[in-house]
Structures are given as structure tokens and as C-alpha cells.
Design an enzyme around this catalytic site. Structure first.
Site, mmCIF file in Angstrom:
data_model
loop_
_atom_site.group_PDB
_atom_site.id
_atom_site.type_symbol
_atom_site.label_atom_id
_atom_site.label_comp_id
_atom_site.label_asym_id
_atom_site.label_seq_id
_atom_site.Cartn_x
_atom_site.Cartn_y
_atom_site.Cartn_z
ATOM 1 N N TYR A 34 1.037 -1.040 0.074
ATOM 2 C CA TYR A 34 -0.087 0.033 -0.004
ATOM 3 C C TYR A 34 1.322 1.688 -0.030
ATOM 4 O O TYR A 34 0.853 1.957 -0.839
ATOM 5 C CB TYR A 34 -0.592 0.016 1.112
ATOM 6 N N ARG A 86 -3.091 8.607 16.314
ATOM 7 C CA ARG A 86 -4.439 8.802 14.902
ATOM 8 C C ARG A 86 -4.734 9.931 15.030
ATOM 9 O O ARG A 86 -5.058 10.391 15.920
ATOM 10 C CB ARG A 86 -5.147 7.729 14.032
HETATM 11 P P1 NAD Z 1 -12.706 1.581 0.258
HETATM 12 O O1 NAD Z 1 -11.744 0.607 0.546
HETATM 13 O O2 NAD Z 1 -14.051 2.116 1.321
HETATM 14 O O3 NAD Z 1 -12.915 2.387 -1.353
HETATM 15 C C1 NAD Z 1 -12.289 1.933 -1.901
HETATM 16 C C2 NAD Z 1 -12.553 1.772 -3.481
HETATM 17 O O4 NAD Z 1 -11.774 1.161 -4.600
HETATM 18 C C3 NAD Z 1 -13.697 0.355 -2.848
HETATM 19 O O5 NAD Z 1 -15.345 0.455 -3.667
HETATM 20 C C4 NAD Z 1 -12.671 -0.624 -4.292
HETATM 21 O O6 NAD Z 1 -13.921 -1.349 -4.923
HETATM 22 C C5 NAD Z 1 -12.699 -0.075 -5.360
HETATM 23 N N1 NAD Z 1 -11.620 -0.452 -5.850
HETATM 24 C C6 NAD Z 1 -10.770 -1.277 -4.673
HETATM 25 N N2 NAD Z 1 -9.497 -2.585 -5.910
HETATM 26 C C7 NAD Z 1 -9.769 -1.737 -7.879
HETATM 27 C C8 NAD Z 1 -9.591 -1.995 -8.349
HETATM 28 N N3 NAD Z 1 -8.329 -2.884 -8.692
HETATM 29 N N4 NAD Z 1 -10.742 -0.986 -10.000
HETATM 30 C C9 NAD Z 1 -11.276 -0.545 -9.276
HETATM 31 N N5 NAD Z 1 -11.378 -0.499 -8.232
HETATM 32 C C10 NAD Z 1 -11.374 -1.485 -7.007
HETATM 33 O O7 NAD Z 1 -11.843 2.818 0.642
HETATM 34 P P2 NAD Z 1 -11.837 4.321 0.914
HETATM 35 O O8 NAD Z 1 -11.304 4.552 2.540
HETATM 36 O O9 NAD Z 1 -13.301 5.217 0.604
HETATM 37 O O10 NAD Z 1 -10.939 4.598 0.147
HETATM 38 C C11 NAD Z 1 -10.513 5.932 -0.765
HETATM 39 C C12 NAD Z 1 -9.816 6.333 -1.201
HETATM 40 O O11 NAD Z 1 -8.448 7.161 -0.544
HETATM 41 C C13 NAD Z 1 -8.733 4.699 -1.519
HETATM 42 O O12 NAD Z 1 -7.173 5.109 -2.553
HETATM 43 C C14 NAD Z 1 -7.645 4.831 -0.669
HETATM 44 O O13 NAD Z 1 -6.070 4.415 -0.644
HETATM 45 C C15 NAD Z 1 -7.186 6.432 -0.541
HETATM 46 N N6 NAD Z 1 -7.275 6.804 1.892
HETATM 47 C C16 NAD Z 1 -8.485 6.597 1.670
HETATM 48 C C17 NAD Z 1 -8.215 6.925 3.543
HETATM 49 C C18 NAD Z 1 -9.567 6.670 4.478
HETATM 50 O O14 NAD Z 1 -9.168 7.041 6.086
HETATM 51 N N7 NAD Z 1 -10.691 6.183 3.937
HETATM 52 C C19 NAD Z 1 -6.947 7.262 3.751
HETATM 53 C C20 NAD Z 1 -6.082 7.363 3.428
HETATM 54 C C21 NAD Z 1 -5.919 7.580 2.016
HETATM 55 N N1 UDP Z 2 -6.069 -0.293 16.296
HETATM 56 C C1 UDP Z 2 -6.533 -0.928 17.461
HETATM 57 N N2 UDP Z 2 -7.265 -2.055 17.471
HETATM 58 C C2 UDP Z 2 -8.611 -2.181 16.465
HETATM 59 C C3 UDP Z 2 -8.183 -1.773 14.772
HETATM 60 C C4 UDP Z 2 -7.129 -1.191 15.076
HETATM 61 O O1 UDP Z 2 -6.168 -0.727 17.981
HETATM 62 O O2 UDP Z 2 -9.492 -3.184 16.409
HETATM 63 C C5 UDP Z 2 -5.246 -0.025 16.063
HETATM 64 C C6 UDP Z 2 -3.796 0.101 14.853
HETATM 65 O O3 UDP Z 2 -2.634 -0.684 15.705
HETATM 66 C C7 UDP Z 2 -3.035 1.361 14.900
HETATM 67 C C8 UDP Z 2 -4.496 2.712 14.722
HETATM 68 O O4 UDP Z 2 -5.596 1.396 15.633
HETATM 69 O O5 UDP Z 2 -3.173 2.160 15.487
HETATM 70 C C9 UDP Z 2 -5.366 2.372 13.040
HETATM 71 O O6 UDP Z 2 -5.694 2.159 12.645
HETATM 72 P P1 UDP Z 2 -5.989 1.860 11.143
HETATM 73 O O7 UDP Z 2 -6.254 0.242 10.852
HETATM 74 O O8 UDP Z 2 -7.560 1.644 11.155
HETATM 75 O O9 UDP Z 2 -5.458 2.883 11.283
HETATM 76 P P2 UDP Z 2 -3.802 2.988 10.401
HETATM 77 O O10 UDP Z 2 -3.099 2.355 10.732
HETATM 78 O O11 UDP Z 2 -4.161 1.841 8.945
HETATM 79 O O12 UDP Z 2 -3.682 4.410 10.472
#
Ligand code: NAD
Ligand code: UDP
Length: 337
Positions: free
Chosen positions: A144, A210
Site C-alpha cells: 500500500y 491518529r
Molecule cells: P474503500 O475500500 O471503501 O474504497 C475503495 C474502492 O476502490 C472500493 O469501492 C473498491 O471496491 C474499489 N477498488 C479497489 N480495487 C479496485 C480496482 N482494481 N479497480 C476498481 N475499483 C477498485 O476505501 P476508502 O476509505 O473509500 O478509500 C478510497 C481511497 O482513499 C483509496 O485510494 C485510499 O487509499 C484513499 N485513502 C483513504 C483513507 C481513509 O481513511 N479512508 C486514508 C488515506 C487514503
Molecule cells: N487499532 C486498534 N484496534 C483495532 C483496530 C486498530 O488498536 O481494533 C489500532 C491500529 O493498530 C493502529 C490504529 O488503531 O494503531 C489505526 O488503525 P487503522 O487500521 O484504523 O488505520 P491505520 O493504521 O492505517 O492508520
């Protein structure tokens, strides 16, 4: 009115973005392979004649005509992106190549959903966009982190080499309704555990931090970033600069739910960042944006969403999210509030 492509449009963030773009009167084409996204997330948009949905995997080329592209396709939770790490890297890298190629051919402006994970386990705090990051290239989060870093590289090479109009957002932890209930992210896990009065799983000692941004705030920033002048490319941090420990989050969720859940310790996953907090000075200056929804307010809305979802599953037990179907009384009835 514009024609706008949203890849990953059936996911958590994508579905809110599609909704918001439609409200502004645009034509929206949602592309998704449903790996982590669900048709349920966009079912309420299906009747809108300006909305179209296409099953497609972004690792394959796509030929459509649009004015703008938001590239969100990629699983975002550690459980999901580690499920098939090779596909995760392909989605980030081949997906970026395909969407950038499309943008170049049709001269569309293109937005990339990058991530705070490009900073890895940061040794600079809070993180500014000028910080190059501290990532492990061969760890279990690398598919990722490094996939997203390579996608950023591609965006900036297309910008320099082909004069493409790009917008790169580095998104920090975001939460809200339509998060996937099984994605293992901390906010959804804690809320579901609290609603079911089950133990709240704290990974490590819970002192890691976070910064949690409510989804509506983030989507507002997406729109503002896309509308900035062409010479502003980002990368720009988008997130909430209020930092919380995981223990503080657990306590807030327990209080708001009125749950009887106790805390239980689990091992800290490998490469789990110790601290994460955005410096959003650049977003404030260039987008005139900062988050407006306080954590407790956003959590309440998210709790209501999962409460309804769990109650629905209970009355329709054949639906797939079996591990979260309450077995005894409805969690709503168990609560103090
Ligand atoms: P999510 O998993 O809910 O959404 C991702 C979507 O992409 C899903 O609908 C999935 O089916 C689709 N997808 C995955 N692989 C695909 C492919 N090969 N072709 C077409 N569709 C595909 O996640 P989200 O939280 O909505 O995240 C959306 C974007 O934002 C992602 O790129 C993620 O990396 C980025 N992002 C999200 C967060 C967050 O906190 N939610 C933080 C940082 C970055
Ligand atoms: N985490 C936790 N309990 C859970 C899920 C996550 O303590 O049931 C912790 C995890 O280890 C991380 C933080 O919460 O330190 C955020 O995790 P998340 O998977 O939401 O996002 P990311 O690590 O990608 O920021």
C-alpha cells in the site's frame, strides 16, 4: 456541469464523493470492481439520470470521455490491502498508469487519493508535505505505502513530462457512515464492538496516535482542491490536525454508545505507525479549508449508521456480514443511552 469519473466510487469515500458531485449538478460515472466497495453504498443514487455505474478493474485500460477524474480505486484498510498485496500494488501502480493515460488522451484534470501512509512511521511530527517519509519497502504495509508512493511519482512525471493537470491529496485517517463493517479499521471496529458490548481490541498499549477526520469535511476538501488553479498540484495534506491516542478514541466510543464493553489488549501489528498527525497549513492557505466536525459529533453520526446497519442485519440474517450479526438482543436495546 461537468462529466466526472470517480474510480472506487462504490467505496466509503467514493460514494460520498459521487453524492456530492451529483448534488452540484454534474454527470458522474462511478467505476468500481466491488473488491471492498458495495452497490448498497450508491443504491440511493441509481435513480438519478446523471449517475452511471460501471463494473471495471482499473488495472485494465478504460476508454471513456470525461472532463475530470478522481482516482480513488484502492483498498484502504490494512486487512483488505494485505489480503492480496500483489493486486494492491497493481491497483495503485497500473491503476495510476491507466487513469493517467486516459487523462492524457482526453485532456482531463486528474485527482489522486494518496495517503498519509507515504510518510510511513514518521520521524517528523506533525507531518508536512516537504517530509519525504520513513517507509519500509519490504514490510507487510509496503504494498500500500510503496504503491501509493509510486503512484505519486507517476502523477508528477505526467505533470512534468506531459503537462497534465494533476491534484494530489495525502489523506489522513477518515471515518464516517459507509465505512466497511469488516474492514478492521479502528473506528469501525470500536463502534461495532461497543454496540455489541464486546471487548474493545486495543492493539499494543493504545498510546499510538491518529488524527480522525469526518468524511463530510474531507469531501469538501476534495472539491476545493480540484477547483484550485492549475499551477497548484499538491501534494497537500488533508485530515484533522487534532491528535488522539487509540485509548482516548476507545473511551470516547464507549461513552457515546453507553456500552458495557471492556478493553482487551492485542499484539501491535508489524510496522504500525506510532504517531500520525497532519500539518494542514498548506490546505488552509490554498484551499481555505480546515475540518469543522468535532470528533464526538462525527462519531455520533457514525455510531447511528452502524446501529442501523446491525439492526438491519439482525432482521435479514441471510446478508453476508455474518460476523457482525448480533446474536442476542439488538445492541440498540442493550445500550444505556
Ligand atoms: P474503500 O475500500 O471503501 O474504497 C475503495 C474502492 O476502490 C472500493 O469501492 C473498491 O471496491 C474499489 N477498488 C479497489 N480495487 C479496485 C480496482 N482494481 N479497480 C476498481 N475499483 C477498485 O476505501 P476508502 O476509505 O473509500 O478509500 C478510497 C481511497 O482513499 C483509496 O485510494 C485510499 O487509499 C484513499 N485513502 C483513504 C483513507 C481513509 O481513511 N479512508 C486514508 C488515506 C487514503
Ligand atoms: N487499532 C486498534 N484496534 C483495532 C483496530 C486498530 O488498536 O481494533 C489500532 C491500529 O493498530 C493502529 C490504529 O488503531 O494503531 C489505526 O488503525 P487503522 O487500521 O484504523 O488505520 P491505520 O493504521 O492505517 O492508520
Amino acid at each position: 456541469m461537468k462529466r466526472i469519473l470517480v474510480t472506487g466510487g462504490a467505496g466509503f469515500l467514493g460514494s460520498h464523493l459521487c453524492e456530492r458531485l451529483l448534488k452540484a449538478g454534474n454527470d458522474v460515472l462511478c467505476v468500481d470492481n466491488y473488491f471492498t466497495g458495495r452497490k448498497d453504498n450508491v443504491a440511493h443514487l441509481m435513480d438519478n439520470p446523471r449517475f452511471e455505474i460501471m463494473r471495471h478493474d482499473v488495472t485494465f485500460p478504460l476508454y471513456v470521455e470525461v472532463d475530470e477524474i478522481y482516482n480513488l480505486a484502492c483498498p484502504a484498510s490494512p486487512i483488505h490491502y494485505q489480503f492480496d498485496p500483489v493486486q494492491t500494488t497493481k491497483t495503485s501502480v497500473h491503476g495510476a498508469i491507466n487513469m493517467l493515460g486516459l487523462a492524457k488522451r482526453i485532456k482531463a484534470k486528474i485527482f489522486q487519493a494518496s495517503t498519509s501512509e507515504v510518510y510511513g512511521d514518521p520521524d517528523v511530527h506533525p507531518q508536512t508535505e516537504s517530509y519525504w517519509g520513513h517507509t519500509n519497502p519490504i514490510g507487510i504495509r509496503s504494498c500500500y505505502d510503496e504503491g501509493k508512493r509510486c503512484a505519486e511519482t507517476l502523477f508528477f512525471d505526467y505533470y512534468r513530462q506531459h503537462k497534465l493537470r494533476i491534484k494530489v491529496a495525502r489523506i489522513f485517517n477518515t471515518y464516517g457512515p459507509r465505512m466497511h463493517p469488516n474492514d478492521g479499521r479502528v473506528v469501525s471496529n470500536f463502534i461495532i464492538q461497543a454496540l455489541k458490548n464486546e471487548p474493545i481490541t486495543i492493539y499494543g498499549d493504545g498510546s499510538q496516535t491518529r488524527s480522525f477526520c469526518y468524511v463530510d469535511d474531507l469531501i469538501e476538501a476534495f472539491i476545493r482542491l480540484m477547483d484550485t488553479p492549475d499551477d497548484f498540484t499538491g501534494p497537500v495534506n488533508l485530515g484533522n490536525p487534532t491528535e488522539n491516542t487509540i485509548l482516548e478514541l476507545a473511551q470516547a466510543v464507549i461513552d457515546l454508545v453507553g456500552s458495557h464493553s471492556k478493553l482487551v489488549r492485542k499484539p501491535l501489528p508489524s510496522d504500525d505507525p506510532r504517531q500520525r498527525c497532519p500539518d494542514i497549513t498548506l490546505a488552509k492557505k490554498n484551499l481555505d479549508w480546515q475540518p469543522a466536525v468535532p470528533l464526538r459529533e462525527g462519531l455520533k453520526k457514525t455510531i447511528d449508521y452502524f446501529d442501523r446497519l446491525l439492526s438491519k442485519k439482525e432482521s435479514r440474517p441471510s446478508l453476508p456480514i455474518k460476523s457482525y450479526i448480533p446474536t442476542k438482543k439488538s445492541p440498540a436495546k442493550n445500550r444505556k443511552r
